[in-house]
Write a protein that holds these residues in place. Structure first.
Motif, PDB file in Angstrom:
ATOM      1  N   ASP A 123     -12.042  -2.657   2.099  1.00  0.00           N
ATOM      2  CA  ASP A 123     -13.465  -2.343   1.912  1.00  0.00           C
ATOM      3  C   ASP A 123     -13.714  -1.301   0.833  1.00  0.00           C
ATOM      4  OD1 ASP A 123     -12.432  -0.194   3.307  1.00  0.00           O
ATOM      5  OD2 ASP A 123     -13.863  -0.312   4.955  1.00  0.00           O
ATOM      6  N   ARG A 124     -12.669  -0.712   0.263  1.00  0.00           N
ATOM      7  CA  ARG A 124     -12.818   0.232  -0.854  1.00  0.00           C
ATOM      8  C   ARG A 124     -12.575  -0.453  -2.198  1.00  0.00           C
ATOM      9  NH1 ARG A 124      -9.821   2.793   2.995  1.00  0.00           N
ATOM     10  NH2 ARG A 124      -7.924   2.656   1.772  1.00  0.00           N
ATOM     11  N   GLY A 125     -12.364  -1.772  -2.160  1.00  0.00           N
ATOM     12  CA  GLY A 125     -12.134  -2.521  -3.397  1.00  0.00           C
ATOM     13  C   GLY A 125     -10.703  -2.446  -3.904  1.00  0.00           C
ATOM     14  N   GLN A 126      -9.805  -1.907  -3.099  1.00  0.00           N
ATOM     15  CA  GLN A 126      -8.408  -1.826  -3.500  1.00  0.00           C
ATOM     16  C   GLN A 126      -7.717  -3.155  -3.219  1.00  0.00           C
ATOM     17  OE1 GLN A 126      -7.394   1.457  -0.889  1.00  0.00           O
ATOM     18  NE2 GLN A 126      -7.421   2.905  -2.601  1.00  0.00           N
ATOM     19  N   ALA A 127      -6.788  -3.515  -4.093  1.00  0.00           N
ATOM     20  CA  ALA A 127      -5.965  -4.702  -3.878  1.00  0.00           C
ATOM     21  C   ALA A 127      -4.735  -4.279  -3.078  1.00  0.00           C
ATOM     22  CB  ALA A 127      -5.557  -5.309  -5.211  1.00  0.00           C
ATOM     23  N   ILE A 128      -4.429  -5.019  -2.030  1.00  0.00           N
ATOM     24  CA  ILE A 128      -3.322  -4.716  -1.131  1.00  0.00           C
ATOM     25  C   ILE A 128      -2.316  -5.863  -1.211  1.00  0.00           C
ATOM     26  CG2 ILE A 128      -2.674  -4.194   1.256  1.00  0.00           C
ATOM     27  CD1 ILE A 128      -4.667  -2.151  -0.028  1.00  0.00           C
ATOM     28  N   VAL A 129      -1.056  -5.525  -1.536  1.00  0.00           N
ATOM     29  CA  VAL A 129      -0.020  -6.548  -1.682  1.00  0.00           C
ATOM     30  C   VAL A 129       1.193  -6.162  -0.822  1.00  0.00           C
ATOM     31  CG1 VAL A 129       1.406  -7.863  -3.300  1.00  0.00           C
ATOM     32  CG2 VAL A 129      -0.795  -6.928  -4.063  1.00  0.00           C
ATOM     33  N   PRO A 130       1.264  -6.691   0.423  1.00  0.00           N
ATOM     34  CA  PRO A 130       2.422  -6.393   1.278  1.00  0.00           C
ATOM     35  C   PRO A 130       3.705  -6.993   0.719  1.00  0.00           C
ATOM     36  CG  PRO A 130       0.568  -7.181   2.576  1.00  0.00           C
ATOM     37  CD  PRO A 130       0.244  -7.452   1.135  1.00  0.00           C
ATOM     38  N   PHE A 131       4.799  -6.214   0.811  1.00  0.00           N
ATOM     39  CA  PHE A 131       6.082  -6.688   0.300  1.00  0.00           C
ATOM     40  C   PHE A 131       7.256  -6.367   1.229  1.00  0.00           C
ATOM     41  CE2 PHE A 131       5.753  -2.370  -1.118  1.00  0.00           C
ATOM     42  CZ  PHE A 131       7.042  -1.867  -1.030  1.00  0.00           C
ATOM     43  N   ALA A 132       7.012  -5.606   2.284  1.00  0.00           N
ATOM     44  CA  ALA A 132       8.078  -5.238   3.226  1.00  0.00           C
ATOM     45  C   ALA A 132       7.449  -4.904   4.575  1.00  0.00           C
ATOM     46  CB  ALA A 132       8.880  -4.046   2.696  1.00  0.00           C
ATOM     47  N   ILE A 133       8.306  -4.687   5.553  1.00  0.00           N
ATOM     48  CA  ILE A 133       7.873  -4.295   6.895  1.00  0.00           C
ATOM     49  C   ILE A 133       8.544  -2.965   7.242  1.00  0.00           C
ATOM     50  CG2 ILE A 133       7.982  -4.884   9.358  1.00  0.00           C
ATOM     51  CD1 ILE A 133       7.967  -7.849   8.477  1.00  0.00           C
ATOM     52  N   GLU A 134       7.772  -2.103   7.856  1.00  0.00           N
ATOM     53  CA  GLU A 134       8.310  -0.836   8.338  1.00  0.00           C
ATOM     54  C   GLU A 134       9.086  -1.126   9.625  1.00  0.00           C
ATOM     55  OE1 GLU A 134       6.590   3.516   9.665  1.00  0.00           O
ATOM     56  OE2 GLU A 134       5.393   1.737  10.052  1.00  0.00           O
ATOM     57  N   GLY A 135      10.385  -1.347   9.510  1.00  0.00           N
ATOM     58  CA  GLY A 135      11.216  -1.658  10.667  1.00  0.00           C
ATOM     59  C   GLY A 135      11.685  -0.394  11.372  1.00  0.00           C
ATOM     60  N   GLU A 136      12.254  -0.569  12.547  1.00  0.00           N
ATOM     61  CA  GLU A 136      12.746   0.576  13.327  1.00  0.00           C
ATOM     62  C   GLU A 136      13.856   1.331  12.614  1.00  0.00           C
ATOM     63  OE1 GLU A 136      13.625   0.142  17.470  1.00  0.00           O
ATOM     64  OE2 GLU A 136      11.988  -1.309  17.724  1.00  0.00           O
ATOM     65  N   SER A 137      14.700   0.622  11.892  1.00  0.00           N
ATOM     66  CA  SER A 137      15.823   1.278  11.225  1.00  0.00           C
ATOM     67  C   SER A 137      15.616   1.391   9.713  1.00  0.00           C
ATOM     68  CB  SER A 137      17.122   0.537  11.527  1.00  0.00           C
ATOM     69  OG  SER A 137      17.040  -0.791  11.063  1.00  0.00           O
ATOM     70  N   GLY A 138      14.385   1.234   9.265  1.00  0.00           N
ATOM     71  CA  GLY A 138      14.080   1.316   7.834  1.00  0.00           C
ATOM     72  C   GLY A 138      13.333   0.077   7.382  1.00  0.00           C
ATOM     73  N   PRO A 139      13.026   0.017   6.100  1.00  0.00           N
ATOM     74  CA  PRO A 139      12.268  -1.130   5.582  1.00  0.00           C
ATOM     75  C   PRO A 139      13.029  -2.445   5.756  1.00  0.00           C
ATOM     76  CG  PRO A 139      12.365   0.649   3.975  1.00  0.00           C
ATOM     77  CD  PRO A 139      13.308   1.013   5.072  1.00  0.00           C
ATOM     78  N   ALA A 140      12.269  -3.489   6.051  1.00  0.00           N
ATOM     79  CA  ALA A 140      12.845  -4.824   6.226  1.00  0.00           C
ATOM     80  C   ALA A 140      12.036  -5.811   5.398  1.00  0.00           C
ATOM     81  CB  ALA A 140      12.805  -5.213   7.704  1.00  0.00           C
ATOM     82  N   GLY A 141      12.655  -6.928   5.061  1.00  0.00           N
ATOM     83  CA  GLY A 141      11.966  -7.976   4.319  1.00  0.00           C
ATOM     84  C   GLY A 141      10.812  -8.551   5.120  1.00  0.00           C
ATOM     85  N   LEU A 142       9.842  -9.103   4.414  1.00  0.00           N
ATOM     86  CA  LEU A 142       8.658  -9.664   5.074  1.00  0.00           C
ATOM     87  C   LEU A 142       8.990 -10.740   6.091  1.00  0.00           C
ATOM     88  CD1 LEU A 142       6.125  -9.981   2.122  1.00  0.00           C
ATOM     89  CD2 LEU A 142       5.940  -8.504   4.131  1.00  0.00           C
ATOM     90  N   PHE A 143      10.007 -11.524   5.818  1.00  0.00           N
ATOM     91  CA  PHE A 143      10.314 -12.656   6.679  1.00  0.00           C
ATOM     92  C   PHE A 143      11.577 -12.409   7.508  1.00  0.00           C
ATOM     93  CE2 PHE A 143       7.963 -14.058   2.938  1.00  0.00           C
ATOM     94  CZ  PHE A 143       6.797 -14.475   3.566  1.00  0.00           C
TER      95      PHE A 143
END
Length: 185
Positions: A123-143
């Protein structure tokens, strides 16, 4: 009289040494300013030439490729106005690249697997592009199947007439928030 002349010589040397040190400090300061201005000029030129009228998805991919290669020169051209000074300092060597590449967000960027979700707009006009997941043991791939919030490149426009998406940050986005965002501007 000899003692007086010796005092003058010592005092004269001290004054000359102090003046020489002050001159060296001023030259060093001027050199740093010229270096910073040169980096900023290069940054501004590359930014204008590289980022004009690209889609948010292509800008996010370019930024993430810079993270994977841990190359500030690949990311800096895509900075938004808010971060321009920071990237100029990085390019001039006055800031540490660890600001970008360390920590959980840096780890997510440097470990990017080449996959991202479609661009959404908050709603602020920002573009959001997810590329990872905040996993329990660190970042993880989207899939990867990991639970957690999305880690996303956030892009902004610097004003109503701007057509160049600029890198704001890597933020954590709740999956439900992403799902509710607009698919177009």
């Amino acid at each position: 009289m000899a003692g007086f002349l010796a005092t003058i010589r010592v005092s004269g040397r001290s004054a000359i040494t102090a003046a020489s040190q002050e001159f060296d400090d001023k030259i060093r300061n001027l050199h740093m300013k010229v270096k910073a201005l040169t980096a900023f000029a290069l940054f501004a030129t590359v930014t204008a030439a590289t980022a004009q009228d690209q889609t948010p998805g292509s800008v996010a991919s370019a930024i993430l490729n810079g993270y994977v290669h841990q190359d500030v020169t690949m990311i800096a051209p895509y900075s938004n106005e808010t971060n321009a000074n920071f990237f100029a300092r990085l390019l001039a060597g006055d800031e540490s690249p660890s600001e970008l590449f360390d920590g959980t967000r840096g780890e997510a960027g440097t470990g990017w697997d080449g996959k991202s979700l479609p661009v959404r707009y908050n709603d602020r006009g920002q573009a959001i592009v997810p590329f990872a997941i905040e996993g329990e043991s660190g970042p993880a791939g989207l899939f990867s199947g990991a639970d957690g919030r999305y880690m996303a490149i956030v892009l902004t426009l610097d004003g109503p007439q701007d057509t160049s998406w600029g890198f704001e940050d890597i933020n954590y986005i709740a999956r439900s928030d992403y799902a509710a965002m607009a698919e177009s501007r």
